[in-house]
Motif scaffolding. Sequence first.
Motif, PDB file in Angstrom:
ATOM      1  N   ASP A 870      17.582   9.273 -25.917  1.00  0.00           N
ATOM      2  CA  ASP A 870      18.869   9.763 -25.413  1.00  0.00           C
ATOM      3  C   ASP A 870      18.667  10.645 -24.178  1.00  0.00           C
ATOM      4  O   ASP A 870      19.607  11.273 -23.704  1.00  0.00           O
ATOM      5  CB  ASP A 870      19.603  10.545 -26.511  1.00  0.00           C
ATOM      6  CG  ASP A 870      21.025  10.949 -26.110  1.00  0.00           C
ATOM      7  OD1 ASP A 870      21.624  10.246 -25.280  1.00  0.00           O
ATOM      8  OD2 ASP A 870      21.518  11.966 -26.614  1.00  0.00           O
ATOM      9  N   ASP A 871      17.468  10.706 -23.659  1.00  0.00           N
ATOM     10  CA  ASP A 871      17.153  11.657 -22.602  1.00  0.00           C
ATOM     11  C   ASP A 871      16.045  11.066 -21.728  1.00  0.00           C
ATOM     12  O   ASP A 871      15.023  10.606 -22.231  1.00  0.00           O
ATOM     13  CB  ASP A 871      16.686  12.971 -23.225  1.00  0.00           C
ATOM     14  CG  ASP A 871      16.201  13.969 -22.208  1.00  0.00           C
ATOM     15  OD1 ASP A 871      17.037  14.542 -21.505  1.00  0.00           O
ATOM     16  OD2 ASP A 871      14.969  14.157 -22.102  1.00  0.00           O
ATOM     17  N   HIS A 995      23.370  11.648 -20.597  1.00  0.00           N
ATOM     18  CA  HIS A 995      23.125  11.714 -22.029  1.00  0.00           C
ATOM     19  C   HIS A 995      24.380  11.187 -22.728  1.00  0.00           C
ATOM     20  O   HIS A 995      25.401  10.952 -22.084  1.00  0.00           O
ATOM     21  CB  HIS A 995      22.857  13.155 -22.487  1.00  0.00           C
ATOM     22  CG  HIS A 995      21.685  13.795 -21.825  1.00  0.00           C
ATOM     23  ND1 HIS A 995      21.771  14.457 -20.623  1.00  0.00           N
ATOM     24  CD2 HIS A 995      20.383  13.858 -22.193  1.00  0.00           C
ATOM     25  CE1 HIS A 995      20.593  14.916 -20.273  1.00  0.00           C
ATOM     26  NE2 HIS A 995      19.725  14.561 -21.197  1.00  0.00           N
ATOM     27  N   CYS A 996      24.308  11.070 -24.037  1.00  0.00           N
ATOM     28  CA  CYS A 996      25.494  10.678 -24.796  1.00  0.00           C
ATOM     29  C   CYS A 996      26.674  11.564 -24.457  1.00  0.00           C
ATOM     30  O   CYS A 996      27.802  11.110 -24.349  1.00  0.00           O
ATOM     31  CB  CYS A 996      25.210  10.814 -26.300  1.00  0.00           C
ATOM     32  SG  CYS A 996      24.833   9.268 -27.118  1.00  0.00           S
ATOM     33  N   THR A 998      27.244  13.490 -21.824  1.00  0.00           N
ATOM     34  CA  THR A 998      27.615  13.756 -20.441  1.00  0.00           C
ATOM     35  C   THR A 998      29.116  13.571 -20.298  1.00  0.00           C
ATOM     36  O   THR A 998      29.672  12.574 -20.750  1.00  0.00           O
ATOM     37  CB  THR A 998      26.888  12.794 -19.487  1.00  0.00           C
ATOM     38  OG1 THR A 998      25.488  12.928 -19.672  1.00  0.00           O
ATOM     39  CG2 THR A 998      27.236  13.123 -18.039  1.00  0.00           C
TER      40      THR A 998
END
Length: 1007
Positions: A870-871, A995-996, A998
């Motif tokens: 995720d990053d 990211h998720c 954002t």
Amino acid sequence: MMRKLLLACLSLWFFSSHAQDTFTVNGVKDERPGLHAFINATLHVDYQTTIENAVLVIQKGEVVASGKGVKVPKGAIVHNLDGKHIYPSFIELSSNIGIPKADRNGSSGPQLGPVKDGAYNANDAIKAYFKAHEAFEANDSDADKMRKAGFGVVLTHNQDGLVRGTGTVVSLHNGPENEIILKESASQHFSFEKGSSTQDNPSSLMGAIALIKQTYLDAQWYKNQNEMVDISLDAFNKNSIYPQFFDADGDKLYVLRADRLGDEFGVQYIIKGNGDEYQRLEEIKATNAQLILPVNYPEAYDVEDPFDALNVSLEEMKHWEMAPENLKLLTENGITYSITSDGLKDASKLPAMLSQSVELGLAEEQALKALTYNPAQFIKMGDKLGALTTGKYANFIITDGSPVRKDTKIYENWVQGNPYKFHDYTLPELAGNYKLTVGSEDYQMEVKGESGKEKFKIVVNDSTSYDVASEISKQLISLSFTDESKDEAGKIRLSGWLKKEGLSGNARMPDGSWAKWSATLEDEDTSVDAEEKEEKEDESKASEMGSLIFPFVAHGNSKKPLEETILIKNATVWTNEAEGILESTDVLLENGKIAKIGKNITSSGAREIDGTGKHLTPGIIDEHSHIAISRGVNEGSEAVTAEVNIEDVVDSEDINIYRQLSGGVVASQLLHGSANPIGGRSAIVKLKWGYSPEEMKISWADKFIKFALGENVKQSNWGERNTVRFPQTRMGVEQVFEDAFTRAREYEEEWEAYNSLSKRDKVNATAPRKDLELETLVEILNSDRFISCHSYVQSEINMLMKVAERYGFRINTFTHILEGYKLADKMKEHGVGGSTFSDWWAYKFEVNDAIPYNAALMHGEGVVTAINSDDAEMGRRLNQEAGKTMKYGGVPVEEALKMVTLNPAKLLHLEDRMGSIKVGKDADVVLWSHEPLSIYAKAEKTIIEGAVFFDRDNQIEKLDAIQAERARLVAKMQGEKSNGKSTQKAKPKSQIIYHCETEIQNYSSLK
């Protein structure tokens, strides 16, 4: 004299009024025919036909005759253009001249629906109803700027919205609008920018693409229905008969996206590019699209300060150098294009820009073709524009040379037979260095400036000079200066004539005596033929150019990595199969596959890599990533956006691809963010650095979509203004799913009922409206698309499993799933996998119960468990993240490795070809310096389908090459500045790392 002046005035009045047959004439109507003959010119009939000492005859705004030996008609006004050139005027295809600027009407807060009143589309960015010819208002000030740059005609349109309506072809003649509009509706226009619309949707690039796709589908359905009126869709269908133009603002990948969108609906767009198409020539050529290309080449950066130089990326430096080569490279690859001045602050800079391209090898004929013939063909007006043959509009420029050279002067631009004069071509060009003789004294005289604006100067030496006062009137000239070298200084006054052979006349000396004077233009250096010298200069410039790299960023390669036959010898092989870990083992990679595993393998011609002391593993697969996505990871404007697709916005140029290759990652699922309960479709890609987005996508992979639960989807962390969009509670989230799948079932049943009709009955029935959102949800219901769901809290995880079971399908993966340890048994029973973090917790309220033993506990219950990133930064060290499960929960080392290799392959349904080292599987492997889960392990080689995409052995060499290239380009830019050329300030640019969570990324059109 007065009679001649009167006739001239009447003549000019006629040029601007002769076609106004529907207008009342104030005075006596002028019936003269507007007949003109231009003689002794070098006539460029079209981009490839040049005739010396030619005659051009025009009448009533059209070409009557052109060529050599053409007889001058009786009564024609004759213009002697001895030594001058005539070219067809240019055609501009990217303009908004005369189109009123759109206002941003709407609320400052969330706006879910349109604000435009009337029976228009449900989205304000769909403006197909806009008709440029109805909105057009002539603006002679803007038109004059274009005329001075050589343009005679523009295709003007509304540069606002995703679907922008029709464009109109307009003459740049300063006449009434009913005369200068040459073609009312000539085109339909599209873009990726929603423009003035303040409606929330779309809020991302993928949302914009999805909306255009849905508009195509709605327009097809609209033709055969009688349920509703939609002025936008009606206009969209009517406009489909015109050439379709797409403004692909962004970079070369946007050109590819526009073409891919058009291909989906059988439309070949004419695409406005960005000037960097040379960076993806092979892919651009494959589109078969005709392009409109800007020439707003960037200025050199001011890099005198070494810290400023650090703010300029290698990509920016190389593009500054190579942008002027774009046209030449496209020409060499057979790509058809026209040239636009759009993007230039001043259209008059066009020749200077094109001159750069010509100096780098672009043929002048090709530049002229792209300014005249090609744009005329694009708008289907080749019968009237683009050349100076009989019957075409009398649109031409009079110059002193090629209009694609920076020093060329445009004297006049005739538009539909109407003259616009900028310089007097009857005056000689005086600029140059002269030998001035006054009586018995010789002087060096320098003349600079264009006709009528000359500056005269006496040059004594490199550091001493003095000005000469001058006055020129037609063929007469007066000069005066003081000879400061004389003891008795006094003013010398010259009076004389301008002649072909030079200047001459009589001088009045300081003592009152008279003398003869003359000024002769000194010959330039003739030691080398001028053309040969120019060619050598051009060759020199071309030889200084850097080379293309793929992708066009730092760490790009001069060639795309290609599949090889590779034999890795004597490595410790982590198979992830029943064989386990094999010591001192060879692996042969051939034809992109794992061909052999064993000892003492030989292969003739294979590239051998010594694996002694090293470890070979399957490539890491990141189940949850947000790298390589353009312009927004979230389309959070609505609760359900299943219509959007990450596949439409894959960014093959993202440096994070290369960084993750350096950490052994070979594939990633690129996921939509977590802004809404049902987000967008995902893209599963292999990290083929240097390849195009389409080549990165795993074509054989199953289809996935992102769902989300928790704080993000109910907008609890979006601020006080975001309290409008449903849902606002966790209860509401469940209802979104229920409603969505209920609608999807009804939609599927509606289509099944229609498809069950006989052919005869279908004739009298209307097919249901095809809905991209519901089509995707039906795929989920039928297990043709699979869910990866962002999740944290146990209660919501339970809820979504129950929803899925009620509708007869299963959740594929819970991602994040930090409370997975609380219900791992239920997950196992449901058949869902878990993709989680190793030790992230306490970064927001709903993860307070996260523990580092989560992965181990889910694995212990038999749940297929993966560790994801995720990053972008974590994606470089997923091997270490997997290693943490050994510390937290005692997961065996081989099982820990599987959490970033085989298990994500299973979750993504890739395990038949990826995730383990087995004969027949894809050759996606990583060679490590130490045991792969060690903090000391470095990925030495990352191989995808038998091609080495990362090789640590050549990193020092690659870094040295980058440094050397930067140094070369810095020196070249410094040379530009020292030569007096303008530069731009170096400004740092930051990259948004998604990211998720954002926030919604409003792309540039919303600024």
